[in-house]
Design a protein around this motif. Structure first.
Motif, mmCIF file in Angstrom:
data_model
loop_
_atom_site.group_PDB
_atom_site.id
_atom_site.type_symbol
_atom_site.label_atom_id
_atom_site.label_comp_id
_atom_site.label_asym_id
_atom_site.label_seq_id
_atom_site.Cartn_x
_atom_site.Cartn_y
_atom_site.Cartn_z
ATOM 1 N N TYR A 3 -20.006 47.938 11.262
ATOM 2 C CA TYR A 3 -18.965 46.948 11.517
ATOM 3 C C TYR A 3 -19.535 45.589 11.918
ATOM 4 N N LYS A 4 -20.819 45.373 11.660
ATOM 5 C CA LYS A 4 -21.420 44.064 11.908
ATOM 6 C C LYS A 4 -21.086 43.090 10.782
ATOM 7 N N ASN A 5 -20.468 43.581 9.752
ATOM 8 C CA ASN A 5 -20.065 42.783 8.605
ATOM 9 C C ASN A 5 -19.082 41.691 9.056
ATOM 10 N N PRO A 6 -19.394 40.416 8.808
ATOM 11 C CA PRO A 6 -18.480 39.337 9.224
ATOM 12 C C PRO A 6 -17.119 39.431 8.546
ATOM 13 N N GLU A 7 -17.076 40.019 7.351
ATOM 14 C CA GLU A 7 -15.787 40.206 6.676
ATOM 15 C C GLU A 7 -14.890 41.148 7.479
ATOM 16 N N PHE A 8 -15.484 42.158 8.089
ATOM 17 C CA PHE A 8 -14.715 43.090 8.909
ATOM 18 C C PHE A 8 -14.045 42.353 10.062
ATOM 19 N N PHE A 9 -14.804 41.521 10.755
ATOM 20 C CA PHE A 9 -14.242 40.796 11.903
ATOM 21 C C PHE A 9 -13.244 39.735 11.461
ATOM 22 N N SER A 10 -13.473 39.123 10.312
ATOM 23 C CA SER A 10 -12.507 38.152 9.785
ATOM 24 C C SER A 10 -11.198 38.848 9.428
ATOM 25 N N ALA A 11 -11.299 39.984 8.759
ATOM 26 C CA ALA A 11 -10.098 40.741 8.387
ATOM 27 C C ALA A 11 -9.373 41.247 9.631
ATOM 28 N N LEU A 12 -10.122 41.737 10.600
ATOM 29 C CA LEU A 12 -9.523 42.198 11.850
ATOM 30 C C LEU A 12 -8.839 41.051 12.581
ATOM 31 N N ALA A 13 -9.457 39.875 12.581
ATOM 32 C CA ALA A 13 -8.863 38.697 13.229
ATOM 33 C C ALA A 13 -7.555 38.306 12.551
ATOM 34 N N ILE A 14 -7.526 38.322 11.223
ATOM 35 C CA ILE A 14 -6.280 38.010 10.504
ATOM 36 C C ILE A 14 -5.200 39.016 10.864
ATOM 37 N N PHE A 15 -5.580 40.291 10.925
ATOM 38 C CA PHE A 15 -4.618 41.332 11.277
ATOM 39 C C PHE A 15 -4.080 41.110 12.699
ATOM 40 N N LEU A 20 0.172 39.100 16.567
ATOM 41 C CA LEU A 20 0.567 38.094 17.554
ATOM 42 C C LEU A 20 1.687 37.199 17.014
ATOM 43 N N LEU A 21 1.568 36.780 15.771
ATOM 44 C CA LEU A 21 2.597 35.950 15.148
ATOM 45 C C LEU A 21 3.920 36.697 15.052
ATOM 46 N N MET A 22 3.859 37.980 14.758
ATOM 47 C CA MET A 22 5.078 38.793 14.723
ATOM 48 C C MET A 22 5.737 38.832 16.097
ATOM 49 N N ILE A 23 4.938 39.016 17.131
ATOM 50 C CA ILE A 23 5.487 39.103 18.491
ATOM 51 C C ILE A 23 6.151 37.798 18.893
ATOM 52 N N VAL A 24 5.462 36.676 18.693
ATOM 53 C CA VAL A 24 6.038 35.393 19.124
ATOM 54 C C VAL A 24 7.238 35.007 18.264
ATOM 55 N N LEU A 118 -0.153 49.755 2.826
ATOM 56 C CA LEU A 118 -1.124 49.162 1.899
ATOM 57 C C LEU A 118 -2.247 48.459 2.650
ATOM 58 N N VAL A 119 -1.893 47.694 3.666
ATOM 59 C CA VAL A 119 -2.904 46.957 4.428
ATOM 60 C C VAL A 119 -3.826 47.927 5.166
ATOM 61 N N VAL A 120 -3.262 48.910 5.829
ATOM 62 C CA VAL A 120 -4.079 49.852 6.594
ATOM 63 C C VAL A 120 -4.972 50.674 5.670
ATOM 64 N N SER A 121 -4.416 51.211 4.578
ATOM 65 C CA SER A 121 -5.238 52.025 3.676
ATOM 66 C C SER A 121 -6.302 51.175 2.983
ATOM 67 N N GLY A 122 -5.959 49.928 2.643
ATOM 68 C CA GLY A 122 -6.950 49.033 2.051
ATOM 69 C C GLY A 122 -8.051 48.685 3.028
ATOM 70 N N PHE A 123 -7.679 48.460 4.275
ATOM 71 C CA PHE A 123 -8.638 48.149 5.336
ATOM 72 C C PHE A 123 -9.592 49.326 5.528
ATOM 73 N N LEU A 124 -9.042 50.536 5.608
ATOM 74 C CA LEU A 124 -9.865 51.735 5.786
ATOM 75 C C LEU A 124 -10.820 51.920 4.611
ATOM 76 N N HIS A 125 -10.318 51.661 3.414
ATOM 77 C CA HIS A 125 -11.144 51.853 2.230
ATOM 78 C C HIS A 125 -12.222 50.767 2.111
ATOM 79 N N LYS A 126 -11.839 49.520 2.270
ATOM 80 C CA LYS A 126 -12.781 48.405 2.118
ATOM 81 C C LYS A 126 -13.937 48.513 3.105
#
Length: 167
Positions: A3-15, A20-24, A118-126
């Motif tokens: 999980y040192k992959n910067p794409e992982f942290f970028s994708a996690l940050a977007i998620f 947060l956007l949904m809550i506000v 779709l997002v969760v299964s894609g995240f798990l797969h990617k």
């Protein structure tokens, strides 16, 4: 650690920003219940997100077979464009849930559940979060991801027809 992959942290940050956007939005701290033309702003967001998924997903499928050497960059575009689309759709969903929505309109909830899967299964797969030999092997996740994509097209069609008054 994989999980040192910067794409992982970028994708996690977007998620996480999406959550947060949904809550506000749901709590009405971010007032998005205004109209742009004849429709609410968040309807435009969801249409853009849905069209993006509906158009770019088959394009991804075709392009990665036509240009297999570009699979990594095409997958990156697929992942991040769909995460952005998920953000737009989720904002619409949260705004709709904060209003008094008609209880018989279950197609929107179904759409949100499908896009979330779709997002969760894609995240798990990617990010290869399902190791071989575990409870849920990666090839099953890929099958789930493709199956839910098919459900997305069916339910989005029903959702549109329902909200236009044809069903």
């Amino acid at each position: 650690m994989k999980y040192k992959n910067p794409e992982f942290f970028s994708a996690l940050a977007i998620f996480l920003v999406t959550v947060l956007l949904m809550i506000v939005t749901y709590l009405r701290w971010l007032p998005l219940n205004f109209t742009v033309g004849p429709y609410r702003f968040t309807h435009w967001l969801s249409w853009i997100g849905t069209l993006s998924i509906a158009i770019l997903t088959p394009a991804f499928y075709i392009l990665r077979r036509r240009y297999p050497k570009r699979n990594m960059s095409l997958t990156r575009i697929h992942v991040f464009s769909n995460l952005f689309s998920f953000t737009l759709i989720s904002t619409h969903f949260a705004q709709q849930m904060s209003r008094s929505v008609h209880p018989e309109d279950k197609t929107g909830l179904t759409m949100f559940i499908i896009v979330s899967i779709l997002v969760v299964s894609g995240f798990l797969h990617k990010f290869q979060m399902l190791e071989k030999g575990r409870l849920y092997p990666p090839h099953r996740n890929r099958f789930l991801h493709i199956s839910i994509t098919t459900a997305f097209y069916i339910v989005v069609s029903i959702h549109i027809l329902h909200n236009l008054g044809f069903l």
